[in-house]
Design a protein around this motif. Structure first.
Motif, PDB file in Angstrom:
ATOM      1  N   VAL A  52       0.856  -1.183   0.000  1.00 44.63           N
ATOM      2  CA  VAL A  52       0.000   0.000   0.000  1.00 44.63           C
ATOM      3  C   VAL A  52       0.896   1.239   0.000  1.00 44.63           C
ATOM      4  O   VAL A  52       1.587   1.499   0.984  1.00 44.63           O
ATOM      5  CB  VAL A  52      -0.916   0.033   1.251  1.00 44.63           C
ATOM      6  N   PRO A  53       0.922   1.994  -1.101  1.00 40.58           N
ATOM      7  CA  PRO A  53       1.712   3.228  -1.105  1.00 40.58           C
ATOM      8  C   PRO A  53       0.976   4.333  -0.337  1.00 40.58           C
ATOM      9  O   PRO A  53      -0.254   4.339  -0.248  1.00 40.58           O
ATOM     10  CB  PRO A  53       1.815   3.577  -2.589  1.00 40.58           C
ATOM     11  N   PHE A  54       1.745   5.250   0.232  1.00 41.22           N
ATOM     12  CA  PHE A  54       1.136   6.366   0.950  1.00 41.22           C
ATOM     13  C   PHE A  54       1.989   7.613   0.803  1.00 41.22           C
ATOM     14  O   PHE A  54       3.168   7.540   0.482  1.00 41.22           O
ATOM     15  CB  PHE A  54       0.933   6.041   2.432  1.00 41.22           C
ATOM     16  N   ALA A  55       1.361   8.764   1.035  1.00 42.26           N
ATOM     17  CA  ALA A  55       2.043  10.050   1.044  1.00 42.26           C
ATOM     18  C   ALA A  55       1.330  10.951   2.043  1.00 42.26           C
ATOM     19  O   ALA A  55       0.112  11.106   1.988  1.00 42.26           O
ATOM     20  CB  ALA A  55       2.031  10.686  -0.341  1.00 42.26           C
ATOM     21  N   PHE A  56       2.086  11.491   2.995  1.00 39.27           N
ATOM     22  CA  PHE A  56       1.543  12.396   3.993  1.00 39.27           C
ATOM     23  C   PHE A  56       2.182  13.767   3.810  1.00 39.27           C
ATOM     24  O   PHE A  56       3.380  13.875   3.574  1.00 39.27           O
ATOM     25  CB  PHE A  56       1.862  11.920   5.422  1.00 39.27           C
ATOM     26  N   THR A  57       1.397  14.788   3.953  1.00 35.20           N
ATOM     27  CA  THR A  57       1.912  16.147   3.971  1.00 35.20           C
ATOM     28  C   THR A  57       1.706  16.681   5.378  1.00 35.20           C
ATOM     29  O   THR A  57       0.585  16.741   5.872  1.00 35.20           O
ATOM     30  CB  THR A  57       1.173  17.021   2.945  1.00 35.20           C
ATOM     31  N   GLU A  58       2.801  17.039   6.032  1.00 33.44           N
ATOM     32  CA  GLU A  58       2.760  17.500   7.422  1.00 33.44           C
ATOM     33  C   GLU A  58       3.441  18.864   7.533  1.00 33.44           C
ATOM     34  O   GLU A  58       4.195  19.280   6.656  1.00 33.44           O
ATOM     35  CB  GLU A  58       3.459  16.496   8.339  1.00 33.44           C
ATOM     36  N   LEU A  59       3.190  19.514   8.636  1.00 30.92           N
ATOM     37  CA  LEU A  59       3.772  20.812   8.927  1.00 30.92           C
ATOM     38  C   LEU A  59       4.765  20.647  10.077  1.00 30.92           C
ATOM     39  O   LEU A  59       4.430  20.084  11.113  1.00 30.92           O
ATOM     40  CB  LEU A  59       2.667  21.802   9.317  1.00 30.92           C
ATOM     41  N   THR A  60       6.002  21.119   9.894  1.00 27.87           N
ATOM     42  CA  THR A  60       7.026  20.969  10.931  1.00 27.87           C
ATOM     43  C   THR A  60       6.848  22.033  12.015  1.00 27.87           C
ATOM     44  O   THR A  60       5.995  22.915  11.910  1.00 27.87           O
ATOM     45  CB  THR A  60       8.446  21.082  10.323  1.00 27.87           C
TER      46      THR A  60
ATOM     47  N   ASP B  43       8.754  24.479  12.643  1.00 28.88           N
ATOM     48  CA  ASP B  43       9.062  25.827  12.139  1.00 28.88           C
ATOM     49  C   ASP B  43       8.211  26.172  10.903  1.00 28.88           C
ATOM     50  O   ASP B  43       8.601  26.961  10.058  1.00 28.88           O
ATOM     51  CB  ASP B  43      10.554  25.971  11.840  1.00 28.88           C
ATOM     52  N   PHE B  44       7.046  25.536  10.795  1.00 34.20           N
ATOM     53  CA  PHE B  44       6.028  25.828   9.785  1.00 34.20           C
ATOM     54  C   PHE B  44       6.485  25.583   8.348  1.00 34.20           C
ATOM     55  O   PHE B  44       6.084  26.292   7.431  1.00 34.20           O
ATOM     56  CB  PHE B  44       5.505  27.263   9.942  1.00 34.20           C
ATOM     57  N   GLN B  45       7.313  24.581   8.163  1.00 31.47           N
ATOM     58  CA  GLN B  45       7.715  24.160   6.828  1.00 31.47           C
ATOM     59  C   GLN B  45       6.860  22.946   6.434  1.00 31.47           C
ATOM     60  O   GLN B  45       6.603  22.077   7.251  1.00 31.47           O
ATOM     61  CB  GLN B  45       9.204  23.772   6.795  1.00 31.47           C
ATOM     62  N   THR B  46       6.448  22.896   5.200  1.00 28.63           N
ATOM     63  CA  THR B  46       5.658  21.763   4.712  1.00 28.63           C
ATOM     64  C   THR B  46       6.591  20.642   4.279  1.00 28.63           C
ATOM     65  O   THR B  46       7.525  20.864   3.508  1.00 28.63           O
ATOM     66  CB  THR B  46       4.776  22.189   3.530  1.00 28.63           C
ATOM     67  N   VAL B  47       6.329  19.447   4.804  1.00 25.48           N
ATOM     68  CA  VAL B  47       7.142  18.270   4.482  1.00 25.48           C
ATOM     69  C   VAL B  47       6.211  17.175   3.966  1.00 25.48           C
ATOM     70  O   VAL B  47       5.161  16.913   4.551  1.00 25.48           O
ATOM     71  CB  VAL B  47       7.888  17.760   5.736  1.00 25.48           C
TER      72      VAL B  47
END
Length: 111
Positions: free
Chosen positions: A50-58, A60-64
């Motif tokens: 199952v592939p996945f991709a998460f977008t999170e906020l660090t 220091d407010f950087q998108t990862v």
């Protein structure tokens, strides 16, 4: 037709219920059954990816964005069949959409 034949690959764990009790179970079963009083449950036990991709906020407010792949295999098919509906109809297709939800639930749990 009241009699039906079920033939399954060795990567599928089958539970045959007749009148609410398990009549036979195992991986890769092939058997005849009486359709009006039977329910056939087929749980896939092969490894699945199952592939996945998460977008999170660090902090220091950087998108990862984190990408990956989850590989799973059902270790207790009888327990999973008790939690979700894996019953199949006369055509061999799943009656509900619960089998499709398993990968989604695993990725949500891992998040």
């Amino acid at each position: 037709m009241l009699l039906a034949y079920s033939k399954n690959p060795p990567t599928t764990y089958v539970l045959h219920y007749r009148n609410g009790a398990v009549r036979r179970e195992g991986a890769g079963l092939a058997f005849w059954y009486y359709r009006p009083s039977s329910t056939v449950v087929a749980v896939p036990i092969a490894s699945r990816d199952v592939p996945f991709a998460f977008t999170e906020l660090t902090a220091d407010f950087q998108t990862v964005t984190v990408q990956g792949q989850l590989t799973y295999r059902v270790a207790d098919p009888r327990r999973l069949a008790g939690l979700l509906d894996f019953s199949v109809g006369p055509s061999g297709q799943y009656v509900s959409d619960d089998p499709v939800k398993v990968p989604e639930r695993l990725v949500q749990t891992a998040q």
